[in-house]
Design an enzyme around this catalytic site. Structure first.
Site, PDB file in Angstrom:
ATOM      1  N   ARG A  98      29.154  -4.581 -34.001  1.00 47.67           N
ATOM      2  CA  ARG A  98      28.611  -5.845 -34.510  1.00 47.67           C
ATOM      3  C   ARG A  98      27.807  -5.700 -35.796  1.00 47.67           C
ATOM      4  NH1 ARG A  98      26.505  -9.114 -29.413  1.00 47.67           N
ATOM      5  NH2 ARG A  98      25.227  -7.279 -29.349  1.00 47.67           N
ATOM      6  N   LYS A 112      31.853   8.472 -20.089  1.00 41.67           N
ATOM      7  CA  LYS A 112      31.081   8.350 -18.869  1.00 41.67           C
ATOM      8  C   LYS A 112      29.895   7.433 -19.136  1.00 41.67           C
ATOM      9  CE  LYS A 112      27.715  10.718 -17.817  1.00 41.67           C
ATOM     10  NZ  LYS A 112      26.488  11.498 -17.710  1.00 41.67           N
ATOM     11  N   ASP A 127      35.134  13.773 -19.522  1.00 43.32           N
ATOM     12  CA  ASP A 127      33.989  14.496 -18.975  1.00 43.32           C
ATOM     13  C   ASP A 127      33.794  15.639 -19.968  1.00 43.32           C
ATOM     14  OD1 ASP A 127      32.327  16.386 -17.801  1.00 43.32           O
ATOM     15  OD2 ASP A 127      32.817  15.627 -15.805  1.00 43.32           O
ATOM     16  N   HIS A 128      32.784  15.532 -20.805  1.00 43.61           N
ATOM     17  CA  HIS A 128      32.720  16.472 -21.934  1.00 43.61           C
ATOM     18  C   HIS A 128      32.559  17.919 -21.484  1.00 43.61           C
ATOM     19  CE1 HIS A 128      28.348  16.217 -21.435  1.00 43.61           C
ATOM     20  NE2 HIS A 128      28.259  17.305 -22.162  1.00 43.61           N
ATOM     21  N   LYS A 154      34.206  22.160 -22.945  1.00 44.28           N
ATOM     22  CA  LYS A 154      33.436  23.363 -23.298  1.00 44.28           C
ATOM     23  C   LYS A 154      34.336  24.590 -23.158  1.00 44.28           C
ATOM     24  CE  LYS A 154      29.024  21.446 -21.691  1.00 44.28           C
ATOM     25  NZ  LYS A 154      28.175  21.355 -22.858  1.00 44.28           N
ATOM     26  N   GLU A 165      18.078  21.832 -17.188  1.00 44.25           N
ATOM     27  CA  GLU A 165      17.695  21.460 -18.558  1.00 44.25           C
ATOM     28  C   GLU A 165      16.183  21.486 -18.662  1.00 44.25           C
ATOM     29  OE1 GLU A 165      20.476  18.251 -20.413  1.00 44.25           O
ATOM     30  OE2 GLU A 165      20.279  17.825 -18.297  1.00 44.25           O
ATOM     31  N   ASP A 211      24.277  11.073 -12.891  1.00 38.29           N
ATOM     32  CA  ASP A 211      24.256  11.621 -14.252  1.00 38.29           C
ATOM     33  C   ASP A 211      24.961  12.976 -14.355  1.00 38.29           C
ATOM     34  OD1 ASP A 211      23.315  11.289 -16.983  1.00 38.29           O
ATOM     35  OD2 ASP A 211      21.990  12.991 -16.594  1.00 38.29           O
ATOM     36  N   HIS A 217      30.075  16.272 -14.011  1.00 32.39           N
ATOM     37  CA  HIS A 217      30.096  17.646 -14.512  1.00 32.39           C
ATOM     38  C   HIS A 217      30.097  18.700 -13.391  1.00 32.39           C
ATOM     39  CE1 HIS A 217      29.271  15.332 -17.973  1.00 32.39           C
ATOM     40  NE2 HIS A 217      27.959  15.337 -17.909  1.00 32.39           N
ATOM     41  N   LYS A 267      16.224  17.930 -14.584  1.00 35.07           N
ATOM     42  CA  LYS A 267      15.564  17.816 -15.889  1.00 35.07           C
ATOM     43  C   LYS A 267      14.206  18.497 -15.763  1.00 35.07           C
ATOM     44  CE  LYS A 267      18.509  14.771 -17.739  1.00 35.07           C
ATOM     45  NZ  LYS A 267      19.422  15.156 -18.805  1.00 35.07           N
TER      46      LYS A 267
HETATM   47  C1  BG6 Z   1      25.265  14.104 -20.013  1.00 35.27           C
HETATM   48  C2  BG6 Z   1      24.089  13.587 -19.247  1.00 35.27           C
HETATM   49  O1  BG6 Z   1      26.466  13.668 -19.456  1.00 35.27           O
HETATM   50  O2  BG6 Z   1      25.246  15.509 -20.005  1.00 35.27           O
HETATM   51  C3  BG6 Z   1      22.790  14.123 -19.819  1.00 35.27           C
HETATM   52  O3  BG6 Z   1      24.072  12.166 -19.304  1.00 35.27           O
HETATM   53  C4  BG6 Z   1      22.839  15.623 -19.905  1.00 35.27           C
HETATM   54  O4  BG6 Z   1      21.679  13.714 -19.043  1.00 35.27           O
HETATM   55  C5  BG6 Z   1      24.092  16.073 -20.613  1.00 35.27           C
HETATM   56  O5  BG6 Z   1      21.690  16.047 -20.628  1.00 35.27           O
HETATM   57  C6  BG6 Z   1      24.241  17.565 -20.559  1.00 35.27           C
HETATM   58  O6  BG6 Z   1      25.286  17.943 -21.397  1.00 35.27           O
HETATM   59  P1  BG6 Z   1      25.243  19.318 -22.146  1.00 35.27           P
HETATM   60  O7  BG6 Z   1      26.533  19.381 -22.862  1.00 35.27           O
HETATM   61  O8  BG6 Z   1      24.049  19.290 -23.043  1.00 35.27           O
HETATM   62  O9  BG6 Z   1      25.102  20.341 -21.084  1.00 35.27           O
END
Ligand code: BG6
Length: 483
Positions: free
Chosen positions: A43, A147, A176-177, A181, A215, A234, A239, A329
């Protein structure tokens, strides 16, 4: 064939932090297919030039010294911006016209990338369908869904149903990133391109598996999203369960998206979702102490920022082997790692050898940040009788190969363009994952097990250590040494 990547949510965080830097990097490495154009849609008002200039700054920030102005100028010629409203059917018609103009008389592949807030996914898919933009007539049409894919099984099913009204499953790429990796893809190579691990990769030799994604940072500015999501939605539903499937699956007959995903789905099917009565004993729920002071977090929030969950894969290979999944976290350090703890020797003849504590016979797969693999075993201390000491063999990606580990999005974007869905979750897979975590989320939201607080910088709540010790095991709480 030309390619057009249309990014919905082009003025958002994901576009500037991940997508454009990854596409620029692909271009810099000469991997972006010829005639690839990128069209931003959102937008905010931008001209093509204003969007290019804005992204030049943000890309430089995210790729650092690899940013090359001349290379960028070349890349930026293929960046375009079209303003529009995702809730308006007319905007999609206008977008389609604009895309046709850009494509000229050679219609090519189109990738529609939903980098918007999740509440817009269904609207965007419907509008794309209604505008006739999903029909493949010699030119593929693909949609990429970020996601979170739903917030529970029911909403994931609904989202799948809406997507399937406009797209066929082969056109849908659910991200799913983690799967992009390098070290996650390496799980398949490690297991199935070698013959020394697979014979012992089962209940006869493995005591248990730990999958940890820790993390050090808190939730930062994401309080609004995180407070309603919590750690299971999350990190676990996507993951961690993905890591589990790659660890536990059988070898596919071919390296092919459907073969691989079939095997992953079999693993998820073999996990019986917990009965609510089991959740209190099989999980630990935690929250870091300062969480409620974070911006946009409810003052009495009971959202979990830490979780540990024990799951069983009920099949011949894994029966009775616990898979411990843990994520949080504000933990001691950043580390994502998989620990495969093998069983103790059946009989220990060395007086100084361990009889109960399991710490040797362990393989640690470091997913990040110290990407690598370590094998821990006992060794004789020289000149000290039959004294044992824990030692390890260590392999580190950054020492053996380049120090430049590419961001996951580079691989994922290329695979989408090539139409390879191996690293994307299929509809049945995503629904099965929700069916595993749903009872846990529901029981946690009803207050069981009690929320255990922990100090930022710990490995989660102390009760989690006791929980593990009561099962005769110990968490591998070691921050990886960075090379
Ligand atoms: C995301 C979560 O999908 O993955 C985040 O929403 C998380 O909370 C992140 O920090 C972690 O990804 P990576 O690649 O930094 O391990």
């Amino acid at each position: 064939m030309s390619q057009t990547i249309v990014i919905f949510g082009a003025s958002g965080d994901l576009t500037r932090r991940k997508l454009i830097p990854a596409l620029y990097e692909l271009e810099r490495k000469g991997r972006l297919p010829n005639q690839t154009r990128i069209v931003g849609f959102s937008r905010t008002q931008y001209s093509d030039d204003a969007w290019r200039e804005y992204l030049a700054g943000t890309t430089q920030q995210f790729v650092g010294p690899k940013f090359n102005r001349a290379r960028w100028e070349e890349f930026a010629k293929n960046l375009f911006y079209r303003r529009g409203d995702i809730t308006s059917a007319e905007s999609f018609e206008a977008l389609d016209t604009a895309l046709r103009e850009l494509e000229g008389d050679q219609p090519g592949l189109r990738v529609y990338y939903l980098a918007t807030a999740p509440e817009h996914y269904e609207t965007a898919a419907r509008h794309l369908g209604q505008a006739g933009m999903t029909v493949e007539q010699g030119a593929p049409r693909r949609i990429v869904v970020e996601k979170p894919f739903g917030t529970n099984l029911a909403s994931a099913r609904k989202l799948n149903a809406v997507l399937h009204e406009a797209f066929q499953e082969h056109q849908i790429f659910r991200i799913d990133h983690y799967l992009g990796k390098e070290t996650v893809q390496n799980l398949l190579i490690l297991r199935f391109a070698n013959s020394i691990f697979e014979p012992i990769w089962n209940r006869n030799y493995i005591d248990h598996v730990q999958i940890t994604a820790a993390e050090a940072g808190g939730i930062g500015t994401r309080g609004g999203y995180y407070d309603s999501a919590g750690v299971v939605r999350d990190m676990f539903q996507n993951h961690l369960l993905q890591l589990l499937t790659l660890m536990a699956m059988e070898a596919p007959a071919r390296f092919d998206a459907e073969f691989i995903r079939d095997e992953k789905v079999k693993v998820l099917r073999a996990i019986t979702p917990m009965h609510p009565n089991e959740v209190a004993e099989a999980t630990v729920r935690g929250q870091y102490r300062k969480y409620r002071d974070e911006p946009n977090v409810r003052p009495h929030s009971t959202t979990a920022t830490f979780g540990a969950i024990r799951l069983y894969v009920e099949n011949w290979r894994w029966k009775g082997v616990p898979f411990y999944l843990r994520s949080g976290k504000a933990m001691e350090c950043d580390t994502t790692q998989i620990v495969i703890q093998f069983q103790l020797p059946p009989h220990m003849m060395f007086a100084s050898g361990p009889r109960s504590v399991k710490e040797a016979n362990r393989m640690v797969i470091q997913i990040q940040p110290a990407e690598g693999v370590q094998l821990h075993f006992h060794t004789k201390v020289p000149d000290a009788g039959m004294q044992l000491r824990l030692t390890d063999l260590s392999f580190q990606f950054r020492q053996k190969f380049s120090d430049d580990m590419p961001d996951a999005y580079q691989r994922l974007l290329l695979d989408i363009m090539h139409g390879d869905a191996s690293l994307f979750t299929r509809s049945d897979e995503v629904e099965l994952a929700w069916s595993i975590v749903d009872p846990i989320i529901e029981t946690w939201e009803a207050g069981q097990p009690p929320l255990a607080l922990y100090e930022a910088g710990e490995w989660g709540p102390p009760i989690c250590e006791q929980w593990m010790e009561a099962q005769g095991r110990r968490w591998f709480n070691v921050c990886p040494a960075l090379p």
